[in-house]
Design a protein around this motif. Structure first.
Motif, PDB file in Angstrom:
ATOM      1  N   UNK A  64       0.860  -1.178   0.000  1.00 19.80           N
ATOM      2  CA  UNK A  64       0.000   0.000   0.000  1.00 19.80           C
ATOM      3  C   UNK A  64       0.900   1.233   0.000  1.00 19.80           C
ATOM      4  N   UNK A  65       0.326   2.405  -0.283  1.00 19.41           N
ATOM      5  CA  UNK A  65       1.072   3.655  -0.251  1.00 19.41           C
ATOM      6  C   UNK A  65       0.803   4.363   1.069  1.00 19.41           C
ATOM      7  N   UNK A  66       1.879   4.583   1.822  1.00 17.06           N
ATOM      8  CA  UNK A  66       1.762   5.215   3.133  1.00 17.06           C
ATOM      9  C   UNK A  66       1.387   6.685   3.006  1.00 17.06           C
ATOM     10  N   UNK A  67       1.882   7.343   1.974  1.00 15.69           N
ATOM     11  CA  UNK A  67       1.605   8.765   1.777  1.00 15.69           C
ATOM     12  C   UNK A  67       2.637   9.341   0.836  1.00 15.69           C
ATOM     13  N   UNK A  68       2.678  10.660   0.763  1.00 19.08           N
ATOM     14  CA  UNK A  68       3.607  11.346  -0.121  1.00 19.08           C
ATOM     15  C   UNK A  68       4.684  12.048   0.695  1.00 19.08           C
ATOM     16  N   UNK A  69       5.881  12.124   0.118  1.00 22.06           N
ATOM     17  CA  UNK A  69       7.009  12.788   0.762  1.00 22.06           C
ATOM     18  C   UNK A  69       7.572  13.831  -0.195  1.00 22.06           C
ATOM     19  N   UNK A  70       7.843  15.026   0.328  1.00 23.24           N
ATOM     20  CA  UNK A  70       8.460  16.080  -0.467  1.00 23.24           C
ATOM     21  C   UNK A  70       9.943  15.753  -0.659  1.00 23.24           C
ATOM     22  N   UNK A  71      10.417  15.790  -1.900  1.00 28.95           N
ATOM     23  CA  UNK A  71      11.819  15.510  -2.195  1.00 28.95           C
ATOM     24  C   UNK A  71      12.388  16.590  -3.113  1.00 28.95           C
ATOM     25  N   UNK A  72      13.696  16.720  -3.070  1.00 25.68           N
ATOM     26  CA  UNK A  72      14.439  17.565  -4.011  1.00 25.68           C
ATOM     27  C   UNK A  72      15.283  16.635  -4.858  1.00 25.68           C
ATOM     28  N   UNK A  73      15.308  16.918  -6.157  1.00 25.96           N
ATOM     29  CA  UNK A  73      15.978  16.022  -7.099  1.00 25.96           C
ATOM     30  C   UNK A  73      16.875  16.838  -8.019  1.00 25.96           C
TER      31      UNK A  73
END
Length: 147
Positions: A64-73
């Motif tokens: 399942x998907x726990x949630x979203x995380x903000x990332x820098x790429x």
């Protein structure tokens, strides 16, 4: 993404893991030192975004998907086509770019002594931090059989 880079290979994923969790000031300082010898680079991507965090329910054995995380790429290349990639949690584009610079340097020239020493020192630091966190978690453990 990092599995698709031609510079991958044994230990590449481990190196990226260390770089992603390295102390930000030391990471940026090391990348800045490497930039002096790298020549021209092209920035392909330098952005923030959200990524889904996959997890597994071990009771029902389903993903399942726990949630979203903000990332820098950040993704950069050199004139020879070597690719450097960096992704970190949060909104720190400089840190992601520093990670990409170090990755590109290793892809183009291999690990120099300074980079090998930097990675070893950061791995030792991260091992210490992880061990301390596990000691703190262990202190909160409750034996359910005592209830």
């Amino acid at each position: 993404m990092f599995n698709e880079t031609p510079s991958g290979g044994p230990g590449h994923g481990e190196m990226l893991d260390i770089l992603a969790r390295a102390r930000p000031d030391r990471l940026k300082q090391h990348a800045e030192a490497l930039l002096n010898d790298m020549g021209e680079i092209t920035v392909v991507a330098n952005r923030t975004g959200l990524v889904m965090v996959p997890m597994r329910d071990t009771v029902q054995n389903v993903d399942f998907h726990l949630g979203e995380v903000l990332v820098s790429e950040a993704q950069i290349t050199d004139p020879a086509g070597q690719v450097g990639y960096g992704m970190v949690t949060g909104r720190d584009l400089e840190r992601a770019m520093a990670m990409a610079v170090i990755d590109l340097s290793v892809a183009a020239r291999g690990r120099d002594d300074a980079t090998a020493r930097f990675l070893a020192e950061e791995k030792t630091h991260l091992d210490h931090v992880d061990a301390e966190r596990m000691r703190q978690v262990e202190a909160t453990r409750v034996e359910m059989e005592t209830f």
